[in-house]
Motif scaffolding. Structure first.
Motif, mmCIF file in Angstrom:
data_model
loop_
_atom_site.group_PDB
_atom_site.id
_atom_site.type_symbol
_atom_site.label_atom_id
_atom_site.label_comp_id
_atom_site.label_asym_id
_atom_site.label_seq_id
_atom_site.Cartn_x
_atom_site.Cartn_y
_atom_site.Cartn_z
ATOM 1 N N VAL A 126 0.839 -1.218 0.000
ATOM 2 C CA VAL A 126 0.000 0.000 0.000
ATOM 3 C C VAL A 126 0.863 1.254 0.000
ATOM 4 N N LEU A 127 0.285 2.313 -0.546
ATOM 5 C CA LEU A 127 0.939 3.617 -0.456
ATOM 6 C C LEU A 127 1.003 4.023 1.025
ATOM 7 N N ARG A 178 -8.091 -1.916 -6.974
ATOM 8 C CA ARG A 178 -7.914 -3.035 -7.905
ATOM 9 C C ARG A 178 -6.774 -3.949 -7.447
ATOM 10 N N SER A 179 -6.158 -3.602 -6.328
ATOM 11 C CA SER A 179 -5.119 -4.465 -5.761
ATOM 12 C C SER A 179 -5.716 -5.261 -4.599
ATOM 13 N N ALA A 180 -5.763 -6.598 -4.776
ATOM 14 C CA ALA A 180 -6.319 -7.452 -3.714
ATOM 15 C C ALA A 180 -5.442 -7.375 -2.469
ATOM 16 N N ASP A 215 -11.859 -2.322 -10.821
ATOM 17 C CA ASP A 215 -11.354 -1.143 -11.504
ATOM 18 C C ASP A 215 -12.308 0.040 -11.294
ATOM 19 N N LEU A 216 -11.854 1.045 -10.629
ATOM 20 C CA LEU A 216 -12.642 2.264 -10.346
ATOM 21 C C LEU A 216 -14.111 1.976 -10.034
ATOM 22 N N LYS A 268 3.862 0.520 -7.666
ATOM 23 C CA LYS A 268 3.838 1.392 -8.854
ATOM 24 C C LYS A 268 2.417 1.778 -9.235
ATOM 25 N N GLU A 269 1.488 0.835 -9.083
ATOM 26 C CA GLU A 269 0.104 1.114 -9.488
ATOM 27 C C GLU A 269 -0.579 2.121 -8.551
ATOM 28 N N ALA A 270 0.061 2.395 -7.418
ATOM 29 C CA ALA A 270 -0.481 3.424 -6.519
ATOM 30 C C ALA A 270 0.015 4.805 -6.925
ATOM 31 N N LEU A 271 1.125 4.847 -7.663
ATOM 32 C CA LEU A 271 1.775 6.126 -7.959
ATOM 33 C C LEU A 271 1.553 6.609 -9.388
ATOM 34 N N PHE A 272 1.717 5.683 -10.346
ATOM 35 C CA PHE A 272 1.765 6.102 -11.753
ATOM 36 C C PHE A 272 0.452 5.820 -12.473
#
Ligand SMILES: C[S@@+](CC[C@H](N)C(=O)[O-])C[C@H]1O[C@@H](n2cnc3c(N)ncnc32)[C@H](O)[C@@H]1O
Length: 294
Positions: free
Chosen positions: A100-101, A155-157, A182-183, A219-223
């Motif tokens: 997690v971020l 979207r991240s389990a 997804d969203l 990465k999917e939390a940032l970009f």
């Protein structure tokens, strides 16, 4: 950490002083604070407790634990919250893992904006948090609105599992529904009084110049994509259909994106577009109200 090896007796104060200058040499801006947090963790006590024990010698086991944390912080640049496994957000202690971020203080601006937006809207608002990560925003809002029904999507389990554990520990799980997807896809056909999101908003090309700590966060939390605004644009496009008339939308973003996102919302079904500044006076959140009577 050669200065800490050998038979020398190291007191709490000496460990702090040595580590603070070591972190400073390594270019860590919050050197003293980081040293205190890590030493307190290695000694198994609260940070402020260190101040009462400056002259106490650390045991070899405590020093070994501390040495490992210092190495990971200085050499690998692992964020302190990941080393401690916890971070406070909106005064709530949250479990943090590399999935997690790490919640940022600036994101409290998103919570504050939402409190303003929902003021006078009744005690039982329905709230959707898109990209919940550790659950930081969803949990803060569930805490502030003791009768709210909150839906938290990611979207991240792996991230959702962390958010769910945080909700359980804070005894908020009964009012938060965690959905994978997804969203807006997991909430098709539903409407909310507020939609909030701290989505990924960095452009992929920005990766080079970022602080080394960010390499440890997902990465999917940032970009968001080549532009940085891809996820924000999807939210601006789709949010209207998921808000009740008069409903409230608030998104966190980079200051340079505020004007564009504000324009998108004004061109879609929104009014009262507002920009909210963070603790450093940067434009950090854009909010708007869905047109129509509430
Ligand atoms: C910047 S982090 C925010 C985490 C948390 N809300 C916070 O403020 O600390 C963005 C989160 O959105 C999730 N995410 C990214 N794209 C997504 C998408 N298309 N649908 C759902 N979640 C997404 C990521 O997995 C990540 O957990």
């Amino acid at each position: 950490m050669s200065a800490q090896t050998g038979d020398k007796r190291w007191t709490v104060l000496e460990l702090l002083q040595w580590t603070t200058s070591y972190f400073t040499e390594k270019g860590i801006e919050t050197a003293r604070l980081d040293a205190e947090c890590l030493l307190a963790h290695a000694l198994g006590q609260p940070r402020l407790g260190l101040y009462l024990e400056f002259e106490k010698p650390a045991s070899p086991d405590e020093r070994a634990r501390f040495r490992e944390l210092v190495t990971r912080r200085a050499d690998e640049r692992v964020p302190v919250a990941q080393l401690l496994g916890t971070k406070e957000f909106w005064s709530l202690p949250l479990e943090i893992t590399p999935d997690v971020l790490v919640p940022r203080p600036d994101t409290e601006t998103l919570v504050e904006a939402t409190l303003q937006g929902l003021a006078g809207k009744g005690e039982e608002p329905s709230i959707l948090d898109l990209g919940t990560g550790s659950g930081a925003v969803a949990l803060a809002l569930a805490k502030e609105f003791p009768k709210a029904a909150v839906v938290a999507v990611d979207r991240s389990a792996a991230a959702l599992a962390v958010a769910e554990r945080n909700a359980e520990k804070l005894e908020l799980s009964e009012r938060i529904e965690f959905l994978l997807g997804d969203l807006f896809a997991p909430v098709a056909g539903r409407r909310f009084d507020a939609v909030v999101s701290n989505p990924p908003y960095l452009a992929e090309a920005e990766a080079q110049g970022l602080a080394p700590e960010l390499a440890h966060e997902p990465k999917e939390a940032l970009f968001a994509g080549p532009l940085g605004t891809e996820v924000l644009e999807r939210i601006a496009d789709e949010a209207e259909a998921f808000l009740a008339p008069g409903g409230w939308l608030a998104v966190e973003l980079a200051p340079a994106q505020a004007e564009t996102v504000g324009q998108w919302l004004g061109q879609r079904g929104f009014e009262q577009v507002q920009v909210h500044r963070d603790l450093g006076e940067r434009e950090r959140v854009v909010s708007a109200r869905r047109r129509g009577e509430d």
